[in-house]
Scaffold this motif. Structure first.
Motif, PDB file in Angstrom:
ATOM      1  N   SER A   2       0.877  -1.094   0.044  1.00 15.23           N
ATOM      2  CA  SER A   2       0.067  -0.017  -0.104  1.00 15.23           C
ATOM      3  C   SER A   2       0.982   1.240  -0.141  1.00 15.23           C
ATOM      4  O   SER A   2       1.994   1.346   0.292  1.00 15.23           O
ATOM      5  CB  SER A   2      -1.110   0.009   1.249  1.00 15.23           C
ATOM      6  OG  SER A   2      -0.013   0.112   2.496  1.00 15.23           O
ATOM      7  N   ASP A   4       0.411   3.661   2.047  1.00 16.19           N
ATOM      8  CA  ASP A   4       0.838   3.970   3.356  1.00 16.19           C
ATOM      9  C   ASP A   4       2.096   3.352   3.846  1.00 16.19           C
ATOM     10  O   ASP A   4       2.927   3.963   4.558  1.00 16.19           O
ATOM     11  CB  ASP A   4      -0.419   3.676   4.219  1.00 16.19           C
ATOM     12  CG  ASP A   4      -1.654   4.522   3.906  1.00 16.19           C
ATOM     13  OD1 ASP A   4      -1.669   5.622   3.832  1.00 16.19           O
ATOM     14  OD2 ASP A   4      -2.660   3.470   3.572  1.00 16.19           O
ATOM     15  N   ASN A 129      -0.434  -5.312   6.440  1.00 11.24           N
ATOM     16  CA  ASN A 129      -1.214  -4.291   5.474  1.00 11.24           C
ATOM     17  C   ASN A 129      -1.675  -2.911   6.505  1.00 11.24           C
ATOM     18  O   ASN A 129      -2.829  -2.679   6.595  1.00 11.24           O
ATOM     19  CB  ASN A 129      -2.485  -4.996   4.796  1.00 11.24           C
ATOM     20  CG  ASN A 129      -2.169  -6.004   3.891  1.00 11.24           C
ATOM     21  OD1 ASN A 129      -1.111  -5.767   3.254  1.00 11.24           O
ATOM     22  ND2 ASN A 129      -2.609  -7.155   3.972  1.00 11.24           N
ATOM     23  N   SER A 131      -2.443   0.454   7.392  1.00 14.24           N
ATOM     24  CA  SER A 131      -2.836   1.402   6.400  1.00 14.24           C
ATOM     25  C   SER A 131      -3.621   2.613   7.289  1.00 14.24           C
ATOM     26  O   SER A 131      -4.093   2.255   8.278  1.00 14.24           O
ATOM     27  CB  SER A 131      -3.598   1.085   5.425  1.00 14.24           C
ATOM     28  OG  SER A 131      -4.742   0.315   5.692  1.00 14.24           O
ATOM     29  N   GLY A 132      -3.715   3.698   6.347  1.00 14.21           N
ATOM     30  CA  GLY A 132      -4.774   4.507   7.224  1.00 14.21           C
ATOM     31  C   GLY A 132      -4.327   5.491   8.302  1.00 14.21           C
ATOM     32  O   GLY A 132      -2.998   5.637   8.664  1.00 14.21           O
ATOM     33  N   VAL A 133      -5.057   5.690   9.254  1.00 10.97           N
ATOM     34  CA  VAL A 133      -4.912   6.381  10.618  1.00 10.97           C
ATOM     35  C   VAL A 133      -3.876   5.409  11.547  1.00 10.97           C
ATOM     36  O   VAL A 133      -2.894   5.896  12.131  1.00 10.97           O
ATOM     37  CB  VAL A 133      -6.239   6.613  11.298  1.00 10.97           C
ATOM     38  CG1 VAL A 133      -5.866   7.395  12.556  1.00 10.97           C
ATOM     39  CG2 VAL A 133      -6.966   7.725  10.410  1.00 10.97           C
ATOM     40  N   GLN A 134      -4.122   4.255  11.314  1.00 13.82           N
ATOM     41  CA  GLN A 134      -3.459   3.154  12.047  1.00 13.82           C
ATOM     42  C   GLN A 134      -2.130   3.221  11.522  1.00 13.82           C
ATOM     43  O   GLN A 134      -1.108   3.295  12.371  1.00 13.82           O
ATOM     44  CB  GLN A 134      -3.993   1.824  12.162  1.00 13.82           C
ATOM     45  CG  GLN A 134      -3.190   0.627  12.727  1.00 13.82           C
ATOM     46  CD  GLN A 134      -3.993  -0.598  12.615  1.00 13.82           C
ATOM     47  OE1 GLN A 134      -4.758  -0.855  11.816  1.00 13.82           O
ATOM     48  NE2 GLN A 134      -3.680  -1.625  13.833  1.00 13.82           N
ATOM     49  N   ALA A 135      -1.848   3.362  10.333  1.00 18.24           N
ATOM     50  CA  ALA A 135      -0.447   3.575   9.709  1.00 18.24           C
ATOM     51  C   ALA A 135       0.362   4.931  10.362  1.00 18.24           C
ATOM     52  O   ALA A 135       1.503   4.651  10.698  1.00 18.24           O
ATOM     53  CB  ALA A 135      -0.392   3.461   8.127  1.00 18.24           C
ATOM     54  N   VAL A 136      -0.445   5.844  10.492  1.00 13.98           N
ATOM     55  CA  VAL A 136       0.279   7.174  10.894  1.00 13.98           C
ATOM     56  C   VAL A 136       0.729   7.097  12.457  1.00 13.98           C
ATOM     57  O   VAL A 136       1.580   7.364  12.691  1.00 13.98           O
ATOM     58  CB  VAL A 136      -1.068   8.149  10.857  1.00 13.98           C
ATOM     59  CG1 VAL A 136      -0.221   9.385  11.813  1.00 13.98           C
ATOM     60  CG2 VAL A 136      -1.077   8.798   9.483  1.00 13.98           C
ATOM     61  N   LEU A 235      -9.023   5.783  19.224  1.00 19.82           N
ATOM     62  CA  LEU A 235      -9.451   5.327  18.041  1.00 19.82           C
ATOM     63  C   LEU A 235      -9.592   3.763  17.720  1.00 19.82           C
ATOM     64  O   LEU A 235     -10.360   3.165  16.887  1.00 19.82           O
ATOM     65  CB  LEU A 235      -8.014   5.465  16.954  1.00 19.82           C
ATOM     66  CG  LEU A 235      -7.766   6.968  16.718  1.00 19.82           C
ATOM     67  CD1 LEU A 235      -6.328   7.163  15.873  1.00 19.82           C
ATOM     68  CD2 LEU A 235      -8.773   7.401  15.710  1.00 19.82           C
ATOM     69  N   PHE A 239     -13.111   2.630  16.118  1.00 19.66           N
ATOM     70  CA  PHE A 239     -12.504   2.016  14.721  1.00 19.66           C
ATOM     71  C   PHE A 239     -12.183   0.665  14.714  1.00 19.66           C
ATOM     72  O   PHE A 239     -12.028  -0.073  13.929  1.00 19.66           O
ATOM     73  CB  PHE A 239     -11.569   2.771  14.089  1.00 19.66           C
ATOM     74  CG  PHE A 239     -11.987   4.160  13.598  1.00 19.66           C
ATOM     75  CD1 PHE A 239     -12.726   4.469  12.569  1.00 19.66           C
ATOM     76  CD2 PHE A 239     -11.661   5.275  14.450  1.00 19.66           C
ATOM     77  CE1 PHE A 239     -13.063   5.780  12.476  1.00 19.66           C
ATOM     78  CE2 PHE A 239     -11.962   6.661  14.168  1.00 19.66           C
ATOM     79  CZ  PHE A 239     -12.448   6.939  12.979  1.00 19.66           C
ATOM     80  N   TRP A 241      -9.682  -0.958  16.203  1.00 20.84           N
ATOM     81  CA  TRP A 241      -8.143  -1.555  15.631  1.00 20.84           C
ATOM     82  C   TRP A 241      -8.130  -2.761  15.991  1.00 20.84           C
ATOM     83  O   TRP A 241      -8.439  -3.389  17.232  1.00 20.84           O
ATOM     84  CB  TRP A 241      -7.135  -0.628  16.016  1.00 20.84           C
ATOM     85  CG  TRP A 241      -7.175   0.672  15.235  1.00 20.84           C
ATOM     86  CD1 TRP A 241      -8.141   1.220  14.340  1.00 20.84           C
ATOM     87  CD2 TRP A 241      -6.227   1.524  15.479  1.00 20.84           C
ATOM     88  NE1 TRP A 241      -7.672   2.458  13.829  1.00 20.84           N
ATOM     89  CE2 TRP A 241      -6.629   2.659  14.575  1.00 20.84           C
ATOM     90  CE3 TRP A 241      -5.070   1.845  16.310  1.00 20.84           C
ATOM     91  CZ2 TRP A 241      -5.751   3.758  14.381  1.00 20.84           C
ATOM     92  CZ3 TRP A 241      -4.448   2.986  16.004  1.00 20.84           C
ATOM     93  CH2 TRP A 241      -4.542   4.049  15.242  1.00 20.84           C
TER      94      TRP A 241
END
Length: 241
Positions: A2, A4, A129, A131-136, A235, A239, A241
């Motif tokens: 990805s 991210d 994998n 990605s997104g806010v979790q990746a940040v 989060l 969401f 996680w």
């Protein structure tokens, strides 16, 4: 891979190449920087790494009846602690015994192990994998962790780290990228890798990123812990996680 994960991997490489340029030169600012990053790292261990390790331990029950306990992956994590701590102790002993030649040679071994460590961390990012806010939030915590480790290695032998060491660590990130894209391991093997690097990361966070009493700025450390924990837990709640 990805986008991210690509950004995280590229950031990790640049961190190892430019780690010492990212740290403030002013002593007070440096203490606050390490205290804040240490707070983030400790929070990351308790609100992400340990719960994830527990989740992986539950999942290994699906792989066969030969997993009879509830601590197999924790044992692998302990092996990660043992290996990295043992290497660091051997290097420190050589330094304290005024054997610079042996200490420098063993420092190369330490660099190689951290290169493997980086490879496994990078592989875990790709294979899971993220990605997104979790990746940040994953990238911020791991990135600051890499900065602290790199800076500590640089303080030991700046010439070795600047000339070769940082490139070895950056190469580990790249190798993990290729592993994540080309190598498909079983879920059990991936769980074992995660457990190993979790143990090593817990040790390295407590050793490299938790500042000693005389160098800690507790308010900044507390801000790092509370802010990262609050945001991450929120989060996770909203969401899943």
């Amino acid at each position: 891979m990805s986008f991210d994960a690509f950004i995280m991997g590229f950031s990790f490489i640049m961190i190892h190449l430019l780690a010492n340029e990212l740290i403030p030169s002013n002593r007070i600012h440096k203490l606050k920087w390490f205290s804040f990053s240490g707070g983030l790292a400790v929070s990351y261990v308790f609100v992400y790494v340990l719960p994830s390790l527990h989740k992986e331990q539950i999942l290994v029950k699906q792989y066969g009846n030969y997993f009879t306990m509830e601590s197999e992956l924790y044992f692998i994590g302990l092996v990660g602690v043992l290996i990295f701590y043992g290497i660091q102790k051997v290097v420190r002993k050589a330094q304290l015994n005024s054997r610079p030649g042996k200490a420098r040679a063993l420092f190369w071994l330490q660099i190689m192990f951290f290169g493997v460590y980086n490879m496994l961390v990078s592989y875990t990012v790709i294979s899971h994998n993220v990605s997104g806010v979790q990746a940040v939030f994953y990238g911020i915590a791991v990135g600051l962790h890499f900065v602290a480790v790199a800076h500590d290695l640089w303080r030991e032998y700046a010439d070795i780290y600047n000339h070769v060491g940082r490139y070895v660590l950056a190469t580990g990130i790249i190798a993990g990228w290729f592993m994540g894209m080309k190598v498909h391991l079983s879920p059990l093997t991936e769980s074992m890798i995660f457990a190993f690097i979790s143990g090593a990361m817990i040790l390295n966070v407590l050793k490299y990123e938790l500042p000693p009493d005389d160098e800690a700025h507790f308010p900044t450390f507390a801000i790092g812990v509370v802010s990262y924990t609050t945001i991450t837990m929120s989060l996770k709640f909203f969401f899943q996680w």
